[in-house]
Enzyme design. Structure first.
Site, PDB file in Angstrom:
ATOM      1  N   THR A 160       0.882  -1.151   0.000  1.00 28.29           N
ATOM      2  CA  THR A 160       0.000   0.000   0.000  1.00 28.29           C
ATOM      3  C   THR A 160       0.925   1.208   0.000  1.00 28.29           C
ATOM      4  OG1 THR A 160      -1.567  -1.312   1.268  1.00 28.29           O
ATOM      5  CG2 THR A 160      -1.857   1.036   1.411  1.00 28.29           C
TER       6      THR A 160
ATOM      7  N   THR B 142      -4.464   2.211  -1.751  1.00 32.76           N
ATOM      8  CA  THR B 142      -3.892   0.920  -2.087  1.00 32.76           C
ATOM      9  C   THR B 142      -4.566   0.286  -3.289  1.00 32.76           C
ATOM     10  OG1 THR B 142      -3.417  -1.283  -1.161  1.00 32.76           O
ATOM     11  CG2 THR B 142      -5.486  -0.263  -0.505  1.00 32.76           C
TER      12      THR B 142
ATOM     13  N   GLU C 122      -3.937  -3.165  -2.988  1.00 35.89           N
ATOM     14  CA  GLU C 122      -3.809  -4.406  -2.196  1.00 35.89           C
ATOM     15  C   GLU C 122      -2.442  -5.037  -2.381  1.00 35.89           C
ATOM     16  OE1 GLU C 122      -4.880  -7.427   0.565  1.00 35.89           O
ATOM     17  OE2 GLU C 122      -5.134  -5.293   0.281  1.00 35.89           O
TER      18      GLU C 122
END
Length: 583
Positions: free
Chosen positions: A398, A416, A418
């Site tokens: 992130t 983010t 992920e």
């Protein structure tokens, strides 16, 4: 000059121009910014210099990070923004976390009664949540900014069009994702050369991303959630273009999913710690609650007066207890009635604190507590059985940035896609990666965090703003998946309890205990005197140490100056800038 194939109009040039040296700490007056990217920090500073406020500058920095740090963030993902409004002296939050498409059910990540393979699911259209970043930027600018999309996106458009020099860290991240990226021609054309990561020293231009940003600059938020760009996202999710012989699951996202996406303005989570007021992100962010609970537990110990090893043992055990509760109870508040007030109760913290053995760490995971007795909410009469605590796999990749302006407004922003590189799917023609955020759901239940239509997966992101005597004291945040919580918690303990300057607090070795049999540590830690001292309390270390987080912070000094702080060594060293640098 190497011109890429027509399917992805990327231009690469190998250059030998030296990259501007980044400065991880800067003190001065006026506005300040800390990010992990020199270009992103420069973008924010340029907006501040042009009269923009912290919100304008934060969006400018975030957009540039989408170019220079595309594996961790971008318009294909989502995030949490915590904002201190100086004139109103209040903190607000903007939740633009991704949502599950309307097609999702609690069994979407199962087949024949078994969980789907995690890594296979990551690199698929099935993992992609409806992106929220652009909607979040729109809400921030419309409500609290002073500039337009066209103005704040201009620096990022320039970086995407002119290019930036790829460093060793960038190449390393591509190398780690070569297998995933090679499945998707649009991604491979952007980041791979002859099947390998583009080398450090390459000038990477991304005109397709510049095109996407220009569409937002002229068409605003609707240009992302409706029309050709929205259709391109839906097509990429549902029918990912893959290389011959590569089977990838598609999703079931619709144009209605995109058009119906909404950001949420939510009250910040608030707790106190040794004279500080700490404001963080509420659910579906678990970070604000977990950090607050752990600090409440630690407040009962005089950490600064204890031997360092004993104090760090208590930090690890408070984190363990907070994670047991976080794993059991927390999820999207629009789907789950989580006992947040109980979890943040000082009385509940005292009950949890009593479970800590000051001499020995437990050998197994600890059970979740019962916060319902401390809930102070008659609307929650039931005490659901806590789900069995388990360490859910969560992407550790992130980015966090923080900005302050000369008027005293502050933004702490974590966003983010992920995992490193998200789903691995670049939207053809638009140059940005799509998230794999839906893998943050628990794949099977019963559990508060199972997937459901329109639901936001639980997050660990924990952008935090601290006040003291009603005035800003510091802000801090970090990437790192579930280790975000421990990085923010440990940095606060280092700074507040151990009296470490913020740069030392961030640079210190990170220890992440998330209710597991072992504690995650960074390379080189296991053989140190600090490790041996903690081992005497029964702590054991992870067998595969990895770098943990890449934090950024701003400290508001008593003399009126500000100190922006980024990483000294992690993630290729961070970039801290102030408008008027002290000499």
């Amino acid at each position: 000059m190497i011109v890429r194939p027509a399917l992805c109009t990327i231009v690469l040039t190998l250059v030998t121009v030296a990259v501007h040296a980044k400065t991880p700490v800067a003190t001065g007056t006026g506005g300040a910014v800390a990010t992990i990217s020199e270009q992103a920090s420069q973008s924010a500073l340029a907006i501040l210099d042009r009269g923009g406020n912290a919100i304008d500058a934060a969006v400018a920095a975030a957009a540039t990070l989408g170019v220079t740090d595309p594996f961790s963030c971008g318009i294909g993902g989502g995030g949490f923004m915590v904002v201190y409004l100086a004139k109103e002296k209040r903190v607000i939050t903007i939740d633009h976390r991704e949502t599950a498409p309307a097609s999702f059910t609690p069994s979407s990540f199962t087949a024949n009664g078994k969980e789907l393979d995690f890594d296979t699911t990551v690199a698929s259209g099935l993992s992609v949540g409806v992106p929220g970043t652009v909607r979040g930027w729109h809400e921030a600018l419309q409500r609290y900014g002073t500039m337009s999309f066209a103005q704040v996106l201009a620096p990022a458009i320039r970086v995407a069009g002119d290019g930036f020099t790829v460093n060793d860290n960038f190449t390393r991240m591509v190398t780690e994702n070569t297998a995933k990226f090679s499945r998707f021609p649009a991604t491979a054309a952007l980041y791979l050369e002859d099947g390998k990561a583009i080398p450090a020293g390459t000038l990477l231009r991304n005109p397709d991303m510049a095109k996407a940003y220009r569409a937002l600059a002229t068409g605003g938020v609707r240009a992302f959630y409706e029309g050709p760009l929205a259709q391109a996202i839906v097509d990429a999710v549902n029918r990912p273009a893959t290389k011959a012989g590569s089977a990838v699951m598609g999703g079931a996202m619709t144009l209605a999913d995109l058009a119906n996406y909404e950001a949420r303005l939510r009250p910040a989570v608030r707790t106190t710690y040794r004279g500080y007021e700490l404001y963080g992100m509420p659910l579906p962010g678990s970070g604000g609650v977990a950090v607050g609970e752990a600090l409440n537990i630690l407040e009962g110990f005089e950490l600064g007066k204890l031997p360092r090893a004993q104090a760090e043992h208590l930090y690890l055990e408070a984190s363990r207890l907070a994670f047991a509760d976080r794993n059991a109870y927390l999820a999207d508040p629009e789907y789950v009635e989580a006992p947040v007030a109980g979890l943040l109760s000082k009385d509940y913290a005292a009950k949890r604190r009593a479970l800590i053995d000051g001499r020995k760490a437990p050998t197994a995971s600890v059970a979740a507590g019962d916060p319902y007795a401390f809930q102070r909410d008659a609307s929650v009469p039931l005490r659901p059985l806590p789900a069995k605590g388990k360490l859910l796999r969560e992407g550790a990749h992130t980015t966090h940035l923080t900005v302050a302006d000369k008027e005293g407004n502050i933004v702490a922003y974590t966003f983010t896609i992920e995992s490193w590189g998200g789903s691995g799917i670049v939207v053809p023609g638009y140059g940005f990666l799509l998230n794999n955020e839906l893998t943050d759901f628990d794949f099977t239940g019963p559990h508060p965090n199972v997937p459901e239509a329109g639901k936001r997966p639980r997050s660990s992101m924990a952008p935090t703003i601290a006040l003291r005597d009603g005035k800003p004291a510091f802000t801090v945040g970090s990437p790192g998946g579930a280790t975000i919580i421990t990085t923010v918690l440990q940095t606060i303990v280092n700074h507040v309890d151990f009296g470490m300057p913020m740069d030392d607090a961030i640079a210190a070795p990170r220890l992440s205990q998330r209710n597991g049999a072992t504690t995650d540590v960074e390379p080189g830690f296991a053989g140190t005197a600090q490790a041996h001292a903690l081992a005497r309390y029964g702590h054991r270390w992870s067998s595969a140490p990895e770098e943990i987080g890449a934090a950024n912070a701003i400290v508001f000094n008593p003399d009126g100056t500000v100190t922006a702080v980024s990483e000294r060594r992690r993630h290729g060293i961070g970039s801290a800038l102030v408008q008027n640098k002290a000499h």
